[in-house]
Design a protein around this motif. Sequence first.
Motif, PDB file in Angstrom:
ATOM      1  N   GLN A  64       0.842  -1.190   0.000  1.00 40.87           N
ATOM      2  CA  GLN A  64       0.000   0.000   0.000  1.00 40.87           C
ATOM      3  C   GLN A  64       0.883   1.249   0.000  1.00 40.87           C
ATOM      4  O   GLN A  64       1.753   1.395   0.864  1.00 40.87           O
ATOM      5  CB  GLN A  64      -0.920   0.008   1.219  1.00 40.87           C
ATOM      6  N   THR A  65       0.683   2.132  -0.980  1.00 40.19           N
ATOM      7  CA  THR A  65       1.451   3.370  -1.053  1.00 40.19           C
ATOM      8  C   THR A  65       0.501   4.551  -1.234  1.00 40.19           C
ATOM      9  O   THR A  65      -0.711   4.376  -1.399  1.00 40.19           O
ATOM     10  CB  THR A  65       2.440   3.340  -2.236  1.00 40.19           C
ATOM     11  N   ASP A  85     -10.832   3.219  -4.746  1.00 41.34           N
ATOM     12  CA  ASP A  85     -11.518   3.927  -5.831  1.00 41.34           C
ATOM     13  C   ASP A  85     -11.681   5.375  -5.386  1.00 41.34           C
ATOM     14  O   ASP A  85     -12.692   5.760  -4.807  1.00 41.34           O
ATOM     15  CB  ASP A  85     -12.872   3.267  -6.097  1.00 41.34           C
ATOM     16  N   ALA A  86     -10.661   6.205  -5.664  1.00 45.30           N
ATOM     17  CA  ALA A  86     -10.588   7.519  -5.042  1.00 45.30           C
ATOM     18  C   ALA A  86     -11.228   8.635  -5.852  1.00 45.30           C
ATOM     19  O   ALA A  86     -11.810   9.562  -5.273  1.00 45.30           O
ATOM     20  CB  ALA A  86      -9.119   7.870  -4.771  1.00 45.30           C
ATOM     21  N   ASN A 104      -3.172   3.093  -2.064  1.00 43.16           N
ATOM     22  CA  ASN A 104      -3.170   2.930  -3.520  1.00 43.16           C
ATOM     23  C   ASN A 104      -4.366   3.609  -4.186  1.00 43.16           C
ATOM     24  O   ASN A 104      -5.224   2.946  -4.786  1.00 43.16           O
ATOM     25  CB  ASN A 104      -3.144   1.447  -3.889  1.00 43.16           C
ATOM     26  N   PRO A 105      -4.449   4.924  -4.122  1.00 42.85           N
ATOM     27  CA  PRO A 105      -5.598   5.625  -4.716  1.00 42.85           C
ATOM     28  C   PRO A 105      -5.634   5.487  -6.241  1.00 42.85           C
ATOM     29  O   PRO A 105      -4.598   5.582  -6.908  1.00 42.85           O
ATOM     30  CB  PRO A 105      -5.361   7.086  -4.311  1.00 42.85           C
ATOM     31  N   ILE A 124       2.714   9.852  -9.832  1.00 42.83           N
ATOM     32  CA  ILE A 124       1.630   8.984 -10.303  1.00 42.83           C
ATOM     33  C   ILE A 124       2.193   7.743 -10.991  1.00 42.83           C
ATOM     34  O   ILE A 124       3.341   7.727 -11.446  1.00 42.83           O
ATOM     35  CB  ILE A 124       0.699   9.718 -11.302  1.00 42.83           C
ATOM     36  N   ASN A 125       1.350   6.730 -11.052  1.00 44.94           N
ATOM     37  CA  ASN A 125       1.525   5.615 -11.984  1.00 44.94           C
ATOM     38  C   ASN A 125       0.515   5.827 -13.103  1.00 44.94           C
ATOM     39  O   ASN A 125      -0.579   6.338 -12.869  1.00 44.94           O
ATOM     40  CB  ASN A 125       1.267   4.274 -11.293  1.00 44.94           C
TER      41      ASN A 125
END
Length: 223
Positions: free
Chosen positions: A45-46, A78-79, A102-103, A138-139
Motif C-alpha cells: 500500500q502506497t 476507488d478515489a 493505492n488511490p 503517479i503511476n
Amino acid sequence: MTKKTHRRWPRVVGWTAGVLSAMAIGGTVWWQSQLNAIRHLTVRQTDIATVFIPGYNSNSWTFSPMIQRFARYGIATDAMTINVSANGHLAITRRAALNQRNPLINIIFADARNPEKQTTQLHRIMTKLYTDYGVHQINLVGHSMGGFLATRYITQPPTAQQPAVVRFVNIASGGARADSDLADFPKNIAVLAIGAIFGAPAVTGRYRWLPSSILPRPFPRPS
C-alpha cells in the motif's frame, strides 16, 4: 418436414444445450478462479495515485469494473473519477483521500476519438491534480490509444506543476506511432507492457517481461 428431419431436431437441441451448459460451467469456474486469485492477493500500500487512461471510443466501462473490483477486495482505493466533456470541462468526483491505500483515478473522455484534443485535456488534468489535490507522483495505466496518450505525457517532460511518472502499464498499445517517439522516454520509469509490443531500442528503462505466448515478441532488454 420429413420423419428423419423431425427426429434430428431433438438431438441438435440436446447437443446445443450441452455445449452451452459446458461453456457456462467452464466460464463460472474460470471466473471464480480469477476472483480467488484477487481475494488472496496482497499488495504493498502506497500513497502514489494510479491514473487510468482509456482507449479510442472508450466509455466508463473501460476501467470502472476493474477499479471497483480492486476496491472491493482491498487492493486499492476507488478515489476519484474525472469526466472530461467534449469542450474540456472537468467534472471531478472525489470519493476518498489521494494520499493513502493505492488511490485510483479514472479518466473518462466524452470525446474519446480525438488524440490531439485529449493530449491537451490530459495535461490540464495533470496540472489540476498537482495544484488542487497535491498529487506529485503517479503511476499511469493506458489502454490502446490511452497508451499512446500516456507515452506522449511521459516523453514530453511535465512542467514544474505536473506529477512525475513512477510506473507505466501499457495495455494492448504500441505506445507510440514510431520508434523515434520513444527517444526521450525516461530511463528511470518502470514499464510493464501487456498484449503489445512496446519499446524501441532507445528505451532503456526498468522493465518486467511477460511470457512470449502473451506478447508478440519479448520485451527488448536494457543494454
